[in-house]
Motif scaffolding. Structure first.
Motif, PDB file in Angstrom:
ATOM      1  N   ARG A 440       0.815  -1.216   0.000  1.00 23.51           N
ATOM      2  CA  ARG A 440       0.000   0.000   0.000  1.00 23.51           C
ATOM      3  C   ARG A 440       0.849   1.266   0.000  1.00 23.51           C
ATOM      4  O   ARG A 440       0.357   2.338  -0.337  1.00 23.51           O
ATOM      5  N   SER A 441       2.131   1.129   0.370  1.00 24.00           N
ATOM      6  CA  SER A 441       3.027   2.284   0.399  1.00 24.00           C
ATOM      7  C   SER A 441       3.831   2.419  -0.889  1.00 24.00           C
ATOM      8  O   SER A 441       4.687   3.300  -1.000  1.00 24.00           O
ATOM      9  N   GLY A 442       3.585   1.530  -1.851  1.00 27.30           N
ATOM     10  CA  GLY A 442       4.274   1.622  -3.127  1.00 27.30           C
ATOM     11  C   GLY A 442       5.597   0.891  -3.188  1.00 27.30           C
ATOM     12  O   GLY A 442       6.333   1.020  -4.169  1.00 27.30           O
ATOM     13  N   HIS A 443       5.922   0.111  -2.186  1.00 30.17           N
ATOM     14  CA  HIS A 443       7.172  -0.658  -2.174  1.00 30.17           C
ATOM     15  C   HIS A 443       6.850  -2.085  -2.625  1.00 30.17           C
ATOM     16  O   HIS A 443       6.768  -3.019  -1.818  1.00 30.17           O
ATOM     17  N   ASN A 444       6.701  -2.234  -3.931  1.00 30.08           N
ATOM     18  CA  ASN A 444       6.167  -3.503  -4.443  1.00 30.08           C
ATOM     19  C   ASN A 444       7.117  -4.671  -4.249  1.00 30.08           C
ATOM     20  O   ASN A 444       6.692  -5.773  -3.863  1.00 30.08           O
ATOM     21  N   ALA A 445       8.392  -4.477  -4.537  1.00 34.93           N
ATOM     22  CA  ALA A 445       9.342  -5.574  -4.385  1.00 34.93           C
ATOM     23  C   ALA A 445       9.392  -6.030  -2.931  1.00 34.93           C
ATOM     24  O   ALA A 445       9.401  -7.229  -2.635  1.00 34.93           O
ATOM     25  N   GLU A 446       9.398  -5.071  -2.035  1.00 32.88           N
ATOM     26  CA  GLU A 446       9.412  -5.402  -0.618  1.00 32.88           C
ATOM     27  C   GLU A 446       8.142  -6.143  -0.205  1.00 32.88           C
ATOM     28  O   GLU A 446       8.187  -7.084   0.596  1.00 32.88           O
ATOM     29  N   ALA A 447       7.023  -5.714  -0.762  1.00 33.23           N
ATOM     30  CA  ALA A 447       5.756  -6.378  -0.440  1.00 33.23           C
ATOM     31  C   ALA A 447       5.787  -7.846  -0.850  1.00 33.23           C
ATOM     32  O   ALA A 447       5.368  -8.729  -0.090  1.00 33.23           O
ATOM     33  N   ALA A 474       9.938  -7.079  -9.719  1.00 35.83           N
ATOM     34  CA  ALA A 474       9.616  -5.715  -9.312  1.00 35.83           C
ATOM     35  C   ALA A 474      10.879  -4.924  -8.992  1.00 35.83           C
ATOM     36  O   ALA A 474      10.990  -3.736  -9.331  1.00 35.83           O
ATOM     37  N   ALA A 475      11.841  -5.556  -8.340  1.00 40.15           N
ATOM     38  CA  ALA A 475      13.086  -4.863  -7.991  1.00 40.15           C
ATOM     39  C   ALA A 475      13.869  -4.479  -9.242  1.00 40.15           C
ATOM     40  O   ALA A 475      14.406  -3.360  -9.336  1.00 40.15           O
ATOM     41  N   ARG A 476      13.945  -5.373 -10.224  1.00 39.14           N
ATOM     42  CA  ARG A 476      14.687  -5.075 -11.439  1.00 39.14           C
ATOM     43  C   ARG A 476      13.970  -4.013 -12.280  1.00 39.14           C
ATOM     44  O   ARG A 476      14.619  -3.195 -12.929  1.00 39.14           O
ATOM     45  N   LYS A 477      12.655  -4.040 -12.234  1.00 42.55           N
ATOM     46  CA  LYS A 477      11.899  -2.996 -12.941  1.00 42.55           C
ATOM     47  C   LYS A 477      12.199  -1.618 -12.369  1.00 42.55           C
ATOM     48  O   LYS A 477      12.264  -0.622 -13.114  1.00 42.55           O
ATOM     49  N   ASP A 478      12.420  -1.545 -11.066  1.00 39.63           N
ATOM     50  CA  ASP A 478      12.726  -0.277 -10.411  1.00 39.63           C
ATOM     51  C   ASP A 478      14.221   0.000 -10.346  1.00 39.63           C
ATOM     52  O   ASP A 478      14.645   0.974  -9.704  1.00 39.63           O
ATOM     53  N   ASP A 479      15.032  -0.848 -10.982  1.00 40.25           N
ATOM     54  CA  ASP A 479      16.497  -0.720 -10.920  1.00 40.25           C
ATOM     55  C   ASP A 479      17.009  -0.688  -9.479  1.00 40.25           C
ATOM     56  O   ASP A 479      18.000  -0.016  -9.161  1.00 40.25           O
ATOM     57  N   ASP A 480      16.354  -1.457  -8.617  1.00 40.32           N
ATOM     58  CA  ASP A 480      16.747  -1.529  -7.214  1.00 40.32           C
ATOM     59  C   ASP A 480      17.606  -2.775  -7.029  1.00 40.32           C
ATOM     60  O   ASP A 480      17.137  -3.834  -6.616  1.00 40.32           O
ATOM     61  N   GLY A 482      20.063  -3.322  -4.976  1.00 44.17           N
ATOM     62  CA  GLY A 482      20.252  -3.719  -3.586  1.00 44.17           C
ATOM     63  C   GLY A 482      19.167  -4.681  -3.141  1.00 44.17           C
ATOM     64  O   GLY A 482      19.446  -5.704  -2.503  1.00 44.17           O
ATOM     65  N   MET A 483      17.926  -4.348  -3.498  1.00 44.17           N
ATOM     66  CA  MET A 483      16.812  -5.245  -3.171  1.00 44.17           C
ATOM     67  C   MET A 483      16.934  -6.552  -3.936  1.00 44.17           C
ATOM     68  O   MET A 483      16.661  -7.637  -3.402  1.00 44.17           O
ATOM     69  N   ALA A 484      17.368  -6.482  -5.193  1.00 42.65           N
ATOM     70  CA  ALA A 484      17.521  -7.697  -5.990  1.00 42.65           C
ATOM     71  C   ALA A 484      18.540  -8.640  -5.352  1.00 42.65           C
ATOM     72  O   ALA A 484      18.339  -9.863  -5.316  1.00 42.65           O
ATOM     73  N   ASN A 485      19.640  -8.075  -4.848  1.00 41.88           N
ATOM     74  CA  ASN A 485      20.644  -8.907  -4.178  1.00 41.88           C
ATOM     75  C   ASN A 485      20.079  -9.510  -2.900  1.00 41.88           C
ATOM     76  O   ASN A 485      20.377 -10.668  -2.557  1.00 41.88           O
ATOM     77  N   ARG A 486      19.281  -8.735  -2.188  1.00 40.23           N
ATOM     78  CA  ARG A 486      18.659  -9.234  -0.962  1.00 40.23           C
ATOM     79  C   ARG A 486      17.729 -10.398  -1.273  1.00 40.23           C
ATOM     80  O   ARG A 486      17.709 -11.418  -0.568  1.00 40.23           O
ATOM     81  N   ILE A 487      16.967 -10.254  -2.340  1.00 40.37           N
ATOM     82  CA  ILE A 487      16.042 -11.313  -2.740  1.00 40.37           C
ATOM     83  C   ILE A 487      16.807 -12.567  -3.153  1.00 40.37           C
ATOM     84  O   ILE A 487      16.430 -13.688  -2.813  1.00 40.37           O
ATOM     85  N   SER A 488      17.909 -12.369  -3.884  1.00 39.41           N
ATOM     86  CA  SER A 488      18.714 -13.511  -4.321  1.00 39.41           C
ATOM     87  C   SER A 488      19.268 -14.281  -3.123  1.00 39.41           C
ATOM     88  O   SER A 488      19.266 -15.525  -3.120  1.00 39.41           O
ATOM     89  N   ALA A 489      19.710 -13.553  -2.112  1.00 38.00           N
ATOM     90  CA  ALA A 489      20.234 -14.212  -0.916  1.00 38.00           C
ATOM     91  C   ALA A 489      19.142 -15.003  -0.211  1.00 38.00           C
ATOM     92  O   ALA A 489      19.369 -16.138   0.252  1.00 38.00           O
ATOM     93  N   ARG A 490      17.965 -14.428  -0.127  1.00 33.77           N
ATOM     94  CA  ARG A 490      16.865 -15.140   0.540  1.00 33.77           C
ATOM     95  C   ARG A 490      16.436 -16.362  -0.268  1.00 33.77           C
ATOM     96  O   ARG A 490      16.023 -17.374   0.305  1.00 33.77           O
TER      97      ARG A 490
END
Length: 504
Positions: A440-447, A474-480, A482-490
């Motif tokens: 709801r806050s617009g942080h789609n990758a995090e959601a 979603a993270a790659r679409k936003d060029d994020d 850092g989030m993409a690396n976090r997702i890969s680790a998880r």
């Protein structure tokens, strides 16, 4: 989720689609094999929480970390197959009782996860990883706090005495099939196939089951000893343990072959009652604390209403049978009024109770839940913040406030939930709310990532990986990156969790 939603969920699981063997077989697990583990540090164990240990090796003992990984893998499977009662107030109360007993229970470490199972069957259990579970039905059976505590003290005794590791070491030649058979049987039963689960377990144990049952009786004696001593040292009445055993014995004699699994796997004999009675007689007399007893009666009222939501008058009759404090009756009636959408009457009753017992936080928290359910968000916010000024770390109030804030200010709710995740990283409910707040806050990758965390804690690994894929996109679409690396680790971590579950 609101108070009424909690109760409706409980009613649905207990009265419509309840799977009565789901927790009953956990008693089999307790009484025969998996009756304990030393709880170990979450931070230490989490570093290697990527699979089950090699229990078929000849190297000997099972470490604390091994037990932790086994238990957390088991918990994911358990959550995937049973219905839990999502009631933060009751969970918090049980957690407080466990923390009261733990320092006196010879436990090396005291990190626990408490889970509530929506089942009317009498049961409680403890498994590797510091998982302590309670059936809603135990509240219905235990008339007072110390009787209820005696069951938890017994289970903590199993944990402190390392009964899981000791039994596995004793069965060194058959460790892997023993473990796999019992855990698989547990999961089968949790999914509703109780007889199939028992058959699976018996099949793996055909050559040694009588020997293991004899060994488990020694475990029961040890757990009784540790439990009753812990009760005395914690300021609880040790007399409650033999009193509870006598009540269980009466139940077993009345129900015969239909007795709860807990009684089938924790046999209550005259010798056992006599032993605990002798120990209790040698311990100091304990004067009950009226406020603590009332607190238990209130929690018991919540459980009885959940068990009898379609016929709340039946729950009230059951509550009255044990001559509780009249305030518990008033509390039950207030919750029933809220369930009947009589919000103002319910709040008036709860506020009267709060004025008499301001130290019983659950009364104020219940009022917060009632107004939240009625969508009176401003009032819920005011009440929750007032409560949190007095007890800033009280999780039920923090959750209620976050749920209300989520409806009005999702970015603020996101911040609140992030703080809670730091304190409670193993709580699926917080991850679920955090996912919604992030979305709801617009942080789609995090959601998507947070939803994946929720799914993996609930044992739904296929869904978790699907959510991780959406999070990565979603993270790659936003060029994020850092989030993409976090997702890969998880993702790598999740593979370990899935492998552990697959070993069942």
């Amino acid at each position: 989720m609101s108070l009424l939603s909690h109760l409706r969920r409980s009613a649905s699981s207990l009265q419509a689609t309840v799977r009565p063997s789901s927790v009953g077989l956990s008693g089999v697990l307790l009484g025969i094999l998996l009756l304990g583990t030393p709880a170990v540090s979450v931070s230490a164990a989490a570093q290697n929480d990527y699979g089950l240990p090699d229990l078929g090796s000849a190297s000997g003992g099972i470490s604390n970390n091994d037990e932790y990984r086994i238990g957390r893998a088991w918990l994911r499977q358990f959550r995937a197959h049973v219905r839990e009662w999502d009631d933060p107030i009751t969970l918090d109360w049980i957690g407080g009782l466990v923390r009261q007993l733990a320092p006196w229970s010879e436990l090396d470490d005291r990190n626990f996860i408490v889970t509530l199972v929506a089942s009317s069957q009498l049961n409680a259990f403890a498994v590797p990883g510091g998982v302590v579970g309670v059936n809603t039905g135990l509240f219905a059976f235990a008339p007072d706090r110390d009787a209820f505590a005696s069951v938890l003290a017994h289970e903590l005794g199993h944990l402190s005495q390392h009964h899981f590791a000791r039994n596995m070491e004793r069965q060194a030649e058959t460790r892997l099939p023993t473990l796999a058979g019992f855990l698989a049987g547990m999961v089968i039963a949790a999914g509703g196939g109780g007889s199939a689960g028992i058959a699976a377990m018996a099949g793996t144990q055909a050559a040694a089951i009588s020997d293991q049952l004899a060994y488990s009786r020694r475990f029961e004696q040890e757990a009784d000893r540790v439990g009753i001593e812990a009760m005395s040292r914690a300021g609880l009445d040790p007399e409650a343990m033999p009193r509870m055993f006598r009540a269980m014995q009466r139940m077993a004699s009345l129900q015969g072959g239909n007795a709860p699994e807990f009684l089938l796997t924790h046999p209550v004999t005259e010798a056992r009652i006599g032993d605990t009675q002798a120990r209790a007689d040698a311990m100091p007399t304990v004067t009950p604390d009226p406020l603590s007893e009332l607190g238990y009666s209130l929690v018991r009222a919540r459980a009885l209403l959940a068990l009898n939501l379609r016929q709340p008058e039946q729950g009230l009759i059951a509550l009255r049978e044990d001559n509780p404090d009249p305030e518990a009756i008033a509390y039950y009636q207030a919750l029933a009024l809220a369930e009947n959408n009589q919000t103002d009457k319910a709040l008036a009753a709860l506020d009267r109770l709060h004025e008499k017992h301001p130290d019983l936080t659950m009364i104020s928290a219940s009022a917060v839940e009632v107004v939240r359910d009625a969508r009176r968000y401003d009032e819920a916010t005011t009440r929750a913040k007032r409560l949190l000024r007095l007890q800033p770390d009280y999780l039920p109030a923090r959750l209620a406030l976050a749920e209300v804030t989520l409806q009005q200010d999702p970015p603020a709710a996101r911040q609140q939930l992030e703080a809670m995740l730091r304190d409670h990283p193993d709580d699926p409910k917080i991850w679920s709310l955090a996912s919604e707040a992030s979305g709801r806050s617009g942080h789609n990758a995090e959601a998507f990532l947070y939803r994946a965390e929720f799914d993996q804690l609930e044992g739904r690994m296929d869904r978790a990986f699907a959510q991780l894929k959406l999070a990565d996109e979603a993270a790659r679409k936003d060029d994020d990156f850092g989030m993409a690396n976090r997702i890969s680790a998880r993702r790598e971590d999740f593979k370990g969790y899935r492998n552990a579950i697959d070993n069942f």
